[in-house]
Design a protein around this motif. Structure first.
Motif, PDB file in Angstrom:
ATOM      1  N   ALA A   7     -15.651 -14.269  15.705  1.00 54.06           N
ATOM      2  CA  ALA A   7     -14.636 -13.527  14.964  1.00 54.06           C
ATOM      3  C   ALA A   7     -14.210 -12.343  15.817  1.00 54.06           C
ATOM      4  CB  ALA A   7     -15.192 -13.046  13.625  1.00 54.06           C
ATOM      5  N   SER A  47     -17.135 -14.703   8.579  1.00 54.56           N
ATOM      6  CA  SER A  47     -16.454 -14.147   9.745  1.00 54.56           C
ATOM      7  C   SER A  47     -16.027 -12.693   9.530  1.00 54.56           C
ATOM      8  CB  SER A  47     -15.258 -15.011  10.142  1.00 54.56           C
ATOM      9  OG  SER A  47     -14.338 -15.151   9.084  1.00 54.56           O
ATOM     10  N   TYR A  68      -6.313 -11.675   7.395  1.00 50.81           N
ATOM     11  CA  TYR A  68      -6.654 -12.783   8.282  1.00 50.81           C
ATOM     12  C   TYR A  68      -5.383 -13.211   8.999  1.00 50.81           C
ATOM     13  CZ  TYR A  68      -8.026 -17.521   9.624  1.00 50.81           C
ATOM     14  OH  TYR A  68      -8.288 -18.671  10.326  1.00 50.81           O
ATOM     15  N   CYS A  71      -6.916 -19.028  13.072  1.00 52.05           N
ATOM     16  CA  CYS A  71      -8.075 -19.579  13.769  1.00 52.05           C
ATOM     17  C   CYS A  71      -7.581 -20.150  15.094  1.00 52.05           C
ATOM     18  CB  CYS A  71      -8.720 -20.676  12.932  1.00 52.05           C
ATOM     19  SG  CYS A  71     -10.150 -21.442  13.734  1.00 52.05           S
ATOM     20  N   GLU A  73      -8.794 -22.340  18.468  1.00 49.80           N
ATOM     21  CA  GLU A  73      -9.816 -23.174  19.099  1.00 49.80           C
ATOM     22  C   GLU A  73      -9.578 -23.101  20.595  1.00 49.80           C
ATOM     23  OE1 GLU A  73     -12.040 -27.436  18.586  1.00 49.80           O
ATOM     24  OE2 GLU A  73     -10.171 -27.090  17.511  1.00 49.80           O
ATOM     25  N   ILE A  86     -14.541 -21.533  18.554  1.00 49.08           N
ATOM     26  CA  ILE A  86     -13.656 -21.564  17.395  1.00 49.08           C
ATOM     27  C   ILE A  86     -13.668 -20.140  16.858  1.00 49.08           C
ATOM     28  CG2 ILE A  86     -13.274 -22.499  15.091  1.00 49.08           C
ATOM     29  CD1 ILE A  86     -14.728 -25.060  16.152  1.00 49.08           C
ATOM     30  N   THR A  87     -12.513 -19.481  16.931  1.00 48.66           N
ATOM     31  CA  THR A  87     -12.451 -18.042  16.691  1.00 48.66           C
ATOM     32  C   THR A  87     -11.549 -17.693  15.517  1.00 48.66           C
ATOM     33  OG1 THR A  87     -12.821 -17.651  19.048  1.00 48.66           O
ATOM     34  CG2 THR A  87     -11.946 -15.819  17.770  1.00 48.66           C
ATOM     35  N   GLN A  88     -12.099 -16.928  14.592  1.00 48.08           N
ATOM     36  CA  GLN A  88     -11.338 -16.390  13.471  1.00 48.08           C
ATOM     37  C   GLN A  88     -10.776 -15.038  13.906  1.00 48.08           C
ATOM     38  OE1 GLN A  88     -10.813 -18.231  10.881  1.00 48.08           O
ATOM     39  NE2 GLN A  88     -12.346 -19.782  11.345  1.00 48.08           N
TER      40      GLN A  88
END
Length: 147
Positions: A7, A47, A68, A71, A73, A86-88
């Motif tokens: 995150a 996250s 938010y 996401c 990848e 894999i990033t939020q």
């Protein structure tokens, strides 16, 4: 190997973004590169909880999550080794508004200390400075240039 879940938090001050400056090998070569503050999501942690913890641990600052964003990848190769994250991504703000006056922040990660600084958005958008994860430039453009 499995993908790593992370995150990252985007903090904006006018036309600048607070980013950690690192030096070393990255997917576009060797040298300086930048990334938003954040880190690995721990088992059992959401996250957004990760972001609050990481900002507190790394720069000693409390944040408020605004929203938010997306996401990402990110599959990359550094010296023949494949990485997969894999990033939020969240838009966040510093709770203590006086911290926006700081030119730099010491970023403490275990035994390593780096620096976070305000980076002019156009240096990232033009490719003059490398930023990770891959795909984040388009997300940042979407924040700055809402249509």
């Amino acid at each position: 190997m499995h993908p790593r879940a992370t995150a990252l938090g985007i903090i904006i001050k006018e036309d600048d973004i607070l980013l950690e400056e690192k030096i070393g090998k990255h997917s576009q070569g060797n040298g300086y590169y930048y990334r938003p503050i954040g880190g690995t999501i721990e088992f059992g942690e959401t996250s957004d909880e990760t972001l609050i913890r990481e900002f507190r641990e790394e720069i000693g600052a409390e944040i408020r999550i605004i929203r938010y964003i997306a996401c990402l990848e990110n599959i990359f190769t550094i010296e023949g080794i494949i990485g997969h994250e894999i990033t939020q991504i969240y838009l966040v703000e510093l709770v203590d508004k006086k911290l926006y006056e700081n030119a730099t922040f010491a970023v403490k990660e275990q035994t390593k200390v780096t620096t976070a600084k305000w980076i002019y958005k156009e240096d990232l958008f033009s490719g003059q400075k490398s930023i990770y994860p891959n795909g984040i430039v388009n997300l940042l453009k979407g924040i700055f240039y809402k249509s």
